[in-house]
Structure formats: structure tokens, C-alpha cells
Design a protein around this motif. Structure first.
Motif, PDB file in Angstrom:
ATOM      1  N   GLU A 150       0.833  -1.204   0.000  1.00  0.00           N
ATOM      2  CA  GLU A 150       0.000   0.000   0.000  1.00  0.00           C
ATOM      3  C   GLU A 150       0.871   1.259   0.000  1.00  0.00           C
ATOM      4  O   GLU A 150       0.554   2.241  -0.685  1.00  0.00           O
ATOM      5  N   GLU A 153       2.246   1.666  -3.525  1.00  0.00           N
ATOM      6  CA  GLU A 153       1.217   2.164  -4.437  1.00  0.00           C
ATOM      7  C   GLU A 153       0.931   3.642  -4.184  1.00  0.00           C
ATOM      8  O   GLU A 153       0.702   4.408  -5.124  1.00  0.00           O
ATOM      9  N   HIS A 154       0.967   4.040  -2.932  1.00  0.00           N
ATOM     10  CA  HIS A 154       0.777   5.457  -2.610  1.00  0.00           C
ATOM     11  C   HIS A 154       1.883   6.299  -3.235  1.00  0.00           C
ATOM     12  O   HIS A 154       1.610   7.377  -3.789  1.00  0.00           O
ATOM     13  N   ARG A 199      -8.169   2.084  -6.183  1.00  0.00           N
ATOM     14  CA  ARG A 199      -7.252   3.128  -5.806  1.00  0.00           C
ATOM     15  C   ARG A 199      -7.718   4.433  -6.451  1.00  0.00           C
ATOM     16  O   ARG A 199      -8.385   4.413  -7.474  1.00  0.00           O
TER      17      ARG A 199
END
Length: 202
Positions: A150, A153-154, A199
Motif C-alpha cells: 500500500e 502504491e501510494h 485506488r
């Protein structure tokens, strides 16, 4: 005005945004907003663009002042925020900050946009460009503060947001349309994905 003189003036005006950007980059790298930094940056910009026999950089010829202003303000805020986060990660002895090499596929097929995005990502504390795959339009960043998928991906979304801001500020109309189409496709894909895999698009 003779045709040759007119072509030289046209070339100078076309390359003027590049000169301004090189001067600004020089001042940012030195961390000085002084007359000395401005003058030396101008000398270096002229030196780089005139002495080295490189192909001329094809700029879009389009500048959106509002999005340019938004980019500058957002960038300065990100530099301050990144500095504080890195300082806290260094002082926090309870846990390691974590680090990772992250691949970020860009959406706009343009060398100038790619270069601006790479420089912007590197100037913000906490991330550094370690490699560039020009053929596949992919940036590879070493980023600290990454402990999970996560987090990775951020960080990708953060870089893509910078690409979007730069494209809206200095990209051509075709590049802007390409970006908006990619964002729309990504949003449609996320809407069809399961809740755990969705997302937010930049």
C-alpha cells in the motif's frame, strides 16, 4: 527583418521556457534565491544550450500560468513536508523507516514531461530517481518510508500526480488529452475492481 534573423528570434522564443526552467533548476539545486545564483544559472543555461551540440528540445509552446502556479506552490509544500517526514523518520528509533525500489510507469509519452517528473520526484526529500527506462516510460525510485504494498502504491500515485500537474502546466493539448484519457480509463478500471483493489486516480 531577414528570414534568418526571424528564424533565430523564433527559435529563441521557443527555447525561452527551457532557459527559464534551467535557471530555476540551478537555483533550486544550490538552494539560493539570490542575484548571484540567478546570473550564474543564466550563464550555465546559455552554456548548456549553446555549446553542447544537442538536438533542440521540442517544447509544446503552451504554458498554463494557473497550473504552473499550482505546481510551484504544491512543490514547495511537498519539499517542506518531505523534509519534516524524513527528519521524523531519522529521529524515530522505535522502528526502521523501510525503503524500496519502486517502478512508476508514466502515462504521457514525452521526454520533457518525463524529465520534469523525474527531477521533481528527486528534489522532494525521501525519494530519488535511480534509473529511467525511456523506451517504456518508466521511472525507478528509491523511496524511504515504504513498509507495505500500500505504501508503494501510494508513492506511485504521488509521482503520477506530479506528472499530471506538469502536463497541465506545460504539456501540449495532445498530451493533455492523452493524460485525461488515461485517467478516465484508470477510474473506470478502479470502479469495476473489487473494493479492496480500488485506488484513487491522480
Amino acid at each position: 527583418m531577414s528570414p534568418s534573423r526571424r528564424s533565430q528570434v523564433s527559435l529563441f522564443l521557443h527555447q525561452l521556457p527551457l532557459l527559464v526552467w534551467l535557471v530555476a533548476l540551478w537555483m533550486l539545486l544550490w538552494g539560493q534565491l539570490t542575484w548571484l545564483a540567478l546570473i550564474t544559472g543564466l550563464v550555465m543555461a546559455v552554456f548548456v544550450t549553446r555549446v553542447y551540440r544537442l538536438p533542440p528540445v521540442e517544447l509544446s509552446g503552451r504554458i498554463n500560468l494557473w497550473y504552473g502556479f499550482v505546481f510551484v506552490i504544491t512543490f514547495l509544500g511537498a519539499v517542506v513536508k518531505g523534509s519534516l517526514i524524513v527528519a521524523w523518520q531519522v529521529l524515530d528509533f522505535r522502528r526502521q523507516p523501510g525503503a524500496a525500489i519502486i517502478a512508476v510507469p508514466l502515462r504521457v509519452d514525452d521526454d520533457v514531461i518525463m524529465a520534469h517528473t523525474a527531477v521533481t520526484a528527486s528534489l522532494i526529500p525521501g525519494s530519488l530517481i535511480v534509473d529511467v527506462d525511456r523506451e517504456n516510460r518508466t521511472l525507478f525510485l528509491h523511496t524511504i518510508g515504504v513498509r507495505s504494498d500500500e505504501d508503494a502504491e501510494h508513492q506511485r500515485r504521488v509521482v503520477l500526480r506530479w506528472e499530471a500537474r506538469i502536463t497541465r502546466a506545460v504539456g501540449s493539448k495532445e498530451e493533455l488529452l492523452e493524460l485525461e484519457a488515461r485517467i478516465a480509463d484508470s477510474s473506470a478500471h478502479d470502479a469495476d475492481a473489487p473494493p479492496g483493489e480500488r485506488r484513487t486516480s491522480p
